[in-house]
Design a protein around this motif. Structure first.
Motif, PDB file in Angstrom:
ATOM      1  N   UNK A  59       0.826  -1.202   0.000  1.00 16.38           N
ATOM      2  CA  UNK A  59       0.000   0.000   0.000  1.00 16.38           C
ATOM      3  C   UNK A  59       0.863   1.255   0.000  1.00 16.38           C
ATOM      4  N   UNK A  60       1.914   1.237   0.819  1.00 15.00           N
ATOM      5  CA  UNK A  60       2.796   2.400   0.893  1.00 15.00           C
ATOM      6  C   UNK A  60       3.497   2.643  -0.436  1.00 15.00           C
ATOM      7  N   UNK A  61       3.930   1.579  -1.096  1.00 17.58           N
ATOM      8  CA  UNK A  61       4.593   1.729  -2.390  1.00 17.58           C
ATOM      9  C   UNK A  61       3.640   2.267  -3.442  1.00 17.58           C
ATOM     10  N   UNK A  62       2.427   1.712  -3.481  1.00 19.78           N
ATOM     11  CA  UNK A  62       1.450   2.143  -4.477  1.00 19.78           C
ATOM     12  C   UNK A  62       1.058   3.606  -4.284  1.00 19.78           C
ATOM     13  N   UNK A  63       0.770   3.984  -3.054  1.00 16.55           N
ATOM     14  CA  UNK A  63       0.362   5.368  -2.786  1.00 16.55           C
ATOM     15  C   UNK A  63       1.523   6.326  -3.023  1.00 16.55           C
ATOM     16  N   UNK A  64       2.689   5.989  -2.490  1.00 21.83           N
ATOM     17  CA  UNK A  64       3.838   6.879  -2.629  1.00 21.83           C
ATOM     18  C   UNK A  64       4.252   7.087  -4.070  1.00 21.83           C
ATOM     19  N   UNK A  65       4.337   6.009  -4.824  1.00 21.40           N
ATOM     20  CA  UNK A  65       4.771   6.126  -6.215  1.00 21.40           C
ATOM     21  C   UNK A  65       3.724   6.826  -7.075  1.00 21.40           C
ATOM     22  N   UNK A  66       2.451   6.582  -6.780  1.00 24.01           N
ATOM     23  CA  UNK A  66       1.384   7.274  -7.516  1.00 24.01           C
ATOM     24  C   UNK A  66       1.461   8.776  -7.299  1.00 24.01           C
ATOM     25  N   UNK A  67       1.621   9.197  -6.062  1.00 27.57           N
ATOM     26  CA  UNK A  67       1.682  10.624  -5.756  1.00 27.57           C
ATOM     27  C   UNK A  67       2.905  11.282  -6.386  1.00 27.57           C
ATOM     28  N   UNK A  68       4.053  10.630  -6.312  1.00 31.02           N
ATOM     29  CA  UNK A  68       5.272  11.225  -6.866  1.00 31.02           C
ATOM     30  C   UNK A  68       5.220  11.287  -8.392  1.00 31.02           C
ATOM     31  N   UNK A  69       4.666  10.263  -9.011  1.00 33.79           N
ATOM     32  CA  UNK A  69       4.533  10.290 -10.469  1.00 33.79           C
ATOM     33  C   UNK A  69       3.519  11.347 -10.884  1.00 33.79           C
ATOM     34  N   UNK A  70       2.454  11.500 -10.111  1.00 37.80           N
ATOM     35  CA  UNK A  70       1.446  12.520 -10.393  1.00 37.80           C
ATOM     36  C   UNK A  70       2.063  13.919 -10.315  1.00 37.80           C
ATOM     37  N   UNK A  71       2.854  14.168  -9.283  1.00 33.23           N
ATOM     38  CA  UNK A  71       3.539  15.464  -9.156  1.00 33.23           C
ATOM     39  C   UNK A  71       4.476  15.691 -10.331  1.00 33.23           C
TER      40      UNK A  71
END
Length: 277
Positions: free
Chosen positions: A51-63
């Motif tokens: 969950x942490x990987x999915x959320x973190x990577x999604x947010x950073x890629x979105x930014x």
């Protein structure tokens, strides 16, 4: 305004789906390489990490996607000349641009680095053309700063181009240190999904990578390879390793996380000889 937020929502959903798909492939490859992982897949700590990987990577890629247009419109950089430290050239990865370096540049400047240049690298040019662009910028900054060598920091494909320059194009004598972040040194099984012809060079077993890996690493310059065990783009993650270099294995972050995560930034600064992070 309503249309704007709808567009942001659509972009976020697309980014989230891309991240989910990449980690699904990551899991598929990891489980086939290590079948014992199947027994641990529903363990609470495993689910929390996923969950942490999915959320973190999604947010950073979105930014990174939101900042991407700024990389096109920012004027050409005119870095401050500082003879006390070697100039740093930042080489971004495939389909990214200079905007992805904003956080690392900020941290480098806070630790005293002033001559920092992020080079524009088109995803549609040949690997040798891009390597020649790097060579020209290296010589330009050496002349501008009045120094003999520069530091190369490359993320993803940028790390591969840095290697090509120092290993096969005679750039070793002009480089004081080469640092890779998530570079697919052994290729990536996600490369076939990329539409750029440049990505063909990143196919595991490609002619380019075979020739690059067959050439010797220069013995007279430090080469630091920073990679993540949970990289969702360099698949399998072992492809991020570079035998013969100083390898730094990280975990708990994806491909974009290597540009932002405090542990990755600290690893870069440590490689440069700066204990502060």
């Amino acid at each position: 305004m309503h249309i704007f937020f709808n567009m942001l929502a659509i972009v976020f959903v697309i980014v989230a789906l891309i991240t989910l798909l990449s980690y699904a492939i990551y899991w598929y490859e990891s489980a086939n390489l290590s079948p014992e992982l199947m027994e641990q897949r529903f363990a609470p700590r495993r689910l929390l990490l996923a969950l942490r990987l999915l959320v973190g990577e999604t947010l950073l890629l979105f930014v990174s996607v939101l900042l991407h247009p700024l990389g096109w419109i920012w004027p050409a950089e005119k870095p401050t000349v500082d003879n006390s430290r070697p100039p740093i050239i930042l080489l971004h990865g495939l389909f990214h641009n200079r905007s992805c370096w904003w956080w690392l540049k900020r941290r480098l400047k806070r630790t005293g680095y002033r001559t920092i240049y992020s080079l524009r690298l088109s995803a549609w040019h040949d690997v040798e053309i891009l390597t020649e662009l790097i060579a020209k910028k290296v010589d330009q900054l050496r002349l501008q700063a009045g120094v003999e060598q520069v530091v190369l920091i490359g993320h993803s494909m940028g790390g591969i181009l840095a290697r090509n320059y120092i290993q096969r194009r005679g750039g070793a004598a002009r480089v004081a240190h080469c640092i890779q972040l998530g570079a697919p040194n052994g290729g990536s099984k996600l490369a076939p999904f990329a539409v750029s012809p440049l990505a063909r060079n990143l196919l595991p077993g490609s002619t380019f990578l075979a020739e690059l890996n067959a050439s010797k690493l220069p013995a007279d310059i430090p080469l630091t390879c920073i990679y993540s065990r949970h990289d969702n783009i360099v698949i399998p993650s072992s492809s991020g390793r570079l035998p013969g270099s100083r390898e730094v294995e990280l975990q708990g972050m994806g491909h974009m996380g290597l540009l932002y995560h405090k542990t990755a930034v600290r690893a870069v600064l440590d490689a440069l000889g700066d204990p502060s992070a």
